[in-house]
Write a protein that holds these residues in place. Structure first.
Motif, mmCIF file in Angstrom:
data_model
loop_
_atom_site.group_PDB
_atom_site.id
_atom_site.type_symbol
_atom_site.label_atom_id
_atom_site.label_comp_id
_atom_site.label_asym_id
_atom_site.label_seq_id
_atom_site.Cartn_x
_atom_site.Cartn_y
_atom_site.Cartn_z
ATOM 1 N N GLU A 53 70.442 111.169 64.226
ATOM 2 C CA GLU A 53 71.971 111.186 63.969
ATOM 3 C C GLU A 53 72.687 110.658 62.898
ATOM 4 O OE1 GLU A 53 73.758 110.460 67.830
ATOM 5 O OE2 GLU A 53 73.020 112.555 68.689
ATOM 6 N N MET A 54 72.096 109.423 62.649
ATOM 7 C CA MET A 54 72.336 108.348 61.328
ATOM 8 C C MET A 54 72.077 109.114 60.327
ATOM 9 S SD MET A 54 71.199 104.555 63.042
ATOM 10 C CE MET A 54 71.641 104.022 64.669
ATOM 11 N N GLY A 55 71.258 110.224 60.132
ATOM 12 C CA GLY A 55 70.918 110.726 58.896
ATOM 13 C C GLY A 55 69.758 110.241 58.207
ATOM 14 N N TYR A 56 69.043 109.269 58.753
ATOM 15 C CA TYR A 56 67.804 108.659 58.130
ATOM 16 C C TYR A 56 66.516 109.339 58.236
ATOM 17 C CZ TYR A 56 70.653 104.463 57.986
ATOM 18 O OH TYR A 56 71.545 103.244 57.858
ATOM 19 N N LEU A 57 66.540 110.454 59.071
ATOM 20 C CA LEU A 57 65.067 111.171 59.255
ATOM 21 C C LEU A 57 65.104 112.582 58.709
ATOM 22 C CD1 LEU A 57 64.424 110.297 62.829
ATOM 23 C CD2 LEU A 57 63.842 109.188 60.844
ATOM 24 N N LYS A 58 63.989 112.926 58.347
ATOM 25 C CA LYS A 58 63.756 114.186 58.010
ATOM 26 C C LYS A 58 62.537 115.095 58.408
ATOM 27 C CE LYS A 58 62.412 115.154 53.747
ATOM 28 N NZ LYS A 58 62.547 115.573 52.003
ATOM 29 N N GLU A 59 62.704 116.209 59.208
ATOM 30 C CA GLU A 59 61.585 116.908 59.653
ATOM 31 C C GLU A 59 60.993 117.655 58.648
ATOM 32 O OE1 GLU A 59 62.869 119.022 63.260
ATOM 33 O OE2 GLU A 59 63.147 117.045 64.467
ATOM 34 N N ILE A 60 59.581 117.707 58.659
ATOM 35 C CA ILE A 60 58.738 118.227 57.676
ATOM 36 C C ILE A 60 57.870 119.084 58.152
ATOM 37 C CG2 ILE A 60 59.205 116.292 56.060
ATOM 38 C CD1 ILE A 60 56.461 115.246 56.636
ATOM 39 N N GLY A 61 57.705 119.629 59.436
ATOM 40 C CA GLY A 61 56.601 120.360 59.712
ATOM 41 C C GLY A 61 56.011 120.021 61.222
#
Length: 392
Positions: A53-61
């Motif tokens: 929710e802080m925006g630090y993560l990105k799902e990649i598969g």
């Protein structure tokens, strides 16, 4: 500290551990994070969602399903589009400026010749470069922080001593924080070279390393137990100012000279120019003289090799590092000098393997990137490992 405060502090610490796991081990799944931290999946999911929710993560598969079957785990990495940092190396002849994403990847690099030594004009140049970088970046949060690499002594984010700049009363931190409203960190360039080796390159598995920077002057960055060692008021590692015995004069007085009078790049070039009664010699000219087997040039370089080998030995005995790195554009351009130093130090006890810093022009900037990234993420006391820039 009351119970509520303790609980919140513990929670914030766990959030930082999750973020550290993502930076250091990406791509990674929640199951792997839970396993690495010894936490149950439910607790990790709560923490993971908060960091997300802080925006630090990105799902990649998706990753591979376990041998027991079931759903494939979702893999995540750091959100490199979250924002960017800017690092500035305030050198003697040039400014070096780099922008980086949160994963450490460099986006831009500029080398700008400095035509005068007016710090205020130089600050204007830096601001224009930051403006140019901002216009070209398209990230969610924009500029996150700025770090300065300083050729001099830094203490509490202020420049204590700078041999190349009249800058003692100029508060770079305050100037740039007021202008951009982001954190600003100042650090010694040799220290940043050591941080680069610890966080980006060959020393990621070593707890104690030494990085010796040889440019116009000479300094050492010291990593002890994976922490940067500053010493009293930031003065640790100023080995260029230490004294070296030279000879005994006619009055039987011992003569000493500063190490940097023998072991800096400028000292080598100045001595050769004096002996050959020439001017305007640079690295390329020195390389040509050595290729031509010029006796004057070789004699000065041999003196440098003997002197710096003693400096390396003394530093090694003092700090007992696992590895020693040499950050020197001169040796990068003329690798035979480094090879000769390796050969000399191999015969000395208590000197570990020597390594050349790769891409020496970027080492301090990437070290600065690491320092400011730690800071903006609230991970100052956490080990972060960034992928090698050679693979990017």
């Amino acid at each position: 500290m009351n119970e509520g405060t303790k609980k919140e502090s513990f929670h914030q610490g766990n959030l930082r551990l999750v973020l550290q796991q993502v930076i250091n081990n990406a791509p990674i799944s929640r199951i792997e994070i839970a396993r690495n931290l010894g936490m149950n999946k439910s607790s990790i999911t709560t923490l993971y969602n908060e960091v997300d929710e802080m925006g630090y993560l990105k799902e990649i598969g998706s990753g591979e399903a376990s041998k027991m079957g079931g759903r494939k785990p979702t893999l995540v990495t750091i959100n490199d589009n979250f924002g960017y940092t800017v690092s500035v190396d305030l050198g003697y002849r040039h400014l070096h400026i780099m922008s980086n994403l949160l994963n450490g990847k460099s986006v831009s690099y500029e080398r700008i010749e400095i035509n005068n030594r007016d710090i205020y004009k130089t600050i204007d140049i830096i601001k224009k470069q930051i403006q140019t970088i901002g216009a070209e970046m398209d990230t969610e949060k924009g500029l996150l922080g700025i770090a300065f690499s300083i050729h001099g002594v830094v203490h509490d984010n202020r420049i204590v001593k700078s041999p190349f700049w009249d800058i003692k009363d100029v508060d770079l931190k305050q100037i740039f924080e007021d202008e951009y409203h982001v954190p600003v960190v100042l650090e010694n360039e040799a220290n940043l070279s050591a941080v680069y080796e610890r966080d980006f390159n060959a020393a990621q598995s070593d707890d104690n390393i030494l990085s010796i920077s040889i440019h116009k002057g000479i300094g050492a960055g010291i990593i002890l137990n994976r922490n940067l060692y500053h010493g009293l008021k930031g003065a640790a590692g100023e080995i260029g100012s230490s004294l070296m015995f030279t000879n005994i004069d006619e009055q039987n007085q011992y003569n000493f000279e500063k190490v940097e009078n023998f072991c800096s790049e400028d000292a080598i070039i100045e001595r050769i120019q004096k002996q050959k009664k020439i001017s305007g010699l640079d690295r390329e000219g020195l390389e040509k003289l050595l290729h031509e087997k010029d006796k004057d040039a070789q004699r000065v370089v041999d003196l440098f090799i003997a002197a710096i080998s003693r400096v390396i030995y003394n530093a090694s005995v003092s700090f007992s590092p696992e590895k020693i790195f040499i950050n020197s554009k001169l040796m990068e351009d003329i690798p035979g000098i480094f090879t000769a130093i390796q050969t000399t130090t191999k015969s000395l006890d208590m000197v570990p393997e020597l390594y050349m810093t790769k891409r020496s022009n970027c080492a301090t900037l990437l070290g600065a990137c690491s320092i400011i990234t730690h800071h903006v993420l609230g991970l100052d006391e956490y080990n972060l490992v960034f992928a090698s820039q050679e693979n990017k």
